[in-house]
Design an enzyme around this catalytic site. Structure first.
Site, short mmCIF file in Angstrom:
data_model
loop_
_atom_site.label_atom_id
_atom_site.label_comp_id
_atom_site.label_asym_id
_atom_site.label_seq_id
_atom_site.Cartn_x
_atom_site.Cartn_y
_atom_site.Cartn_z
N VAL A 48 0.84 -1.20 0.00
CA VAL A 48 0.00 0.00 0.00
C VAL A 48 0.88 1.25 0.00
O VAL A 48 0.56 2.24 -0.66
CB VAL A 48 -0.97 0.01 1.21
CG1 VAL A 48 -1.76 1.31 1.28
CG2 VAL A 48 -1.91 -1.18 1.15
N CYS A 49 2.01 1.20 0.70
CA CYS A 49 2.87 2.38 0.86
C CYS A 49 3.30 3.01 -0.46
O CYS A 49 3.18 4.23 -0.60
CB CYS A 49 4.09 2.03 1.71
SG CYS A 49 3.67 1.49 3.38
N PRO A 50 3.78 2.23 -1.46
CA PRO A 50 4.18 2.91 -2.70
C PRO A 50 3.02 3.58 -3.42
O PRO A 50 3.20 4.62 -4.06
CB PRO A 50 4.82 1.80 -3.54
CG PRO A 50 4.36 0.53 -2.95
CD PRO A 50 4.07 0.81 -1.50
N GLU A 52 0.50 5.06 -1.98
CA GLU A 52 0.25 6.31 -1.26
C GLU A 52 1.31 7.36 -1.58
O GLU A 52 0.98 8.53 -1.82
CB GLU A 52 0.27 6.06 0.25
CG GLU A 52 -0.91 5.30 0.77
CD GLU A 52 -0.88 5.25 2.27
OE1 GLU A 52 -1.89 5.62 2.87
OE2 GLU A 52 0.14 4.87 2.85
N LEU A 53 2.56 6.95 -1.57
CA LEU A 53 3.63 7.92 -1.81
C LEU A 53 3.61 8.43 -3.24
O LEU A 53 3.87 9.61 -3.49
CB LEU A 53 4.98 7.31 -1.46
CG LEU A 53 5.16 6.92 0.02
CD1 LEU A 53 6.55 6.35 0.26
CD2 LEU A 53 4.88 8.09 0.96
#
Length: 189
Positions: A48-50, A52-53
């Site tokens: 999920v992190c990439p 969002e970034l």
């Protein structure tokens, strides 16, 4: 306890400035004199992190026009941030600062550290030029954030700062009416 209205606590950290390709030092002092968004996420090389970034990068130009600098933070090191930047299609697009927090001090300062996992939760903070937290959002690990909402929140925070005595109602858009809290408004909205 809420961080709203409180000054960001002191910190020093190494970071990877993906816009310049350089390692830099970042502290709480960098959050003063300008508007800042501090975006915590659990870990590099995840799922999920990439997304969002990259979504935050898609809003970066608009945020810069508003005088906002963006800092992403995880408990990874600045070296790991660079390696991720060099190997991920999504992360290679980033032009903002990626702060390493292996000591977990910054995550603790912003009250987003999951002590059991040692990772930061998905926390987003809008910090004013005085280093005071004006907005905060924290999501569970599986719930990705929508960076487009930050533009409106920053505009509202800037309007309220520049127009004492006025507040922005729900779904406020730049140029629309605000409210002036007073006894005359009580019970009439």
């Amino acid at each position: 306890m809420s961080l709203i209205g409180k000054e960001v606590l002191s910190f020093n950290a190494s970071a990877y400035h993906s816009g310049t390709g350089q390692f830099i030092e970042v502290s709480d002092e960098n959050l003063k004199g300008q508007w800042s968004i501090v975006c915590f996420y659990p870990a590099d090389f995840t799922f999920v992190c990439p997304t969002e970034l990259e979504d935050l990068q898609n809003q970066y130009d608009e945020l810069k026009k508003l005088g906002v600098e963006v800092y992403s933070v995880s408990t990874d090191t600045h070296f790991t941030h660079k390696a991720w930047h060099d190997h991920s299609d999504a992360i290679s697009k980033l032009r903002y600062v990626m702060v390493g927090d292996p000591s977990q001090k910054i995550s603790r300062n912003f009250e987003v550290l999951d002590e059991e996992s040692g990772l930061a939760q998905r926390g987003t903070f809008i910090v004013d030029p005085d280093g005071i937290v004006q907005a905060a959002e924290i999501n569970a690990d599986g719930i990705g954030r929508d960076a487009s909402t930050l533009v409106g929140k920053v505009k509202a925070a800037q309007y309220v700062r520049n127009n004492p005595g006025e507040v922005c109602p729900a779904k406020w858009q730049e140029g629309s009416e605000t409210l002036k809290p007073s006894l005359d408004l009580v019970g009439k909205i």
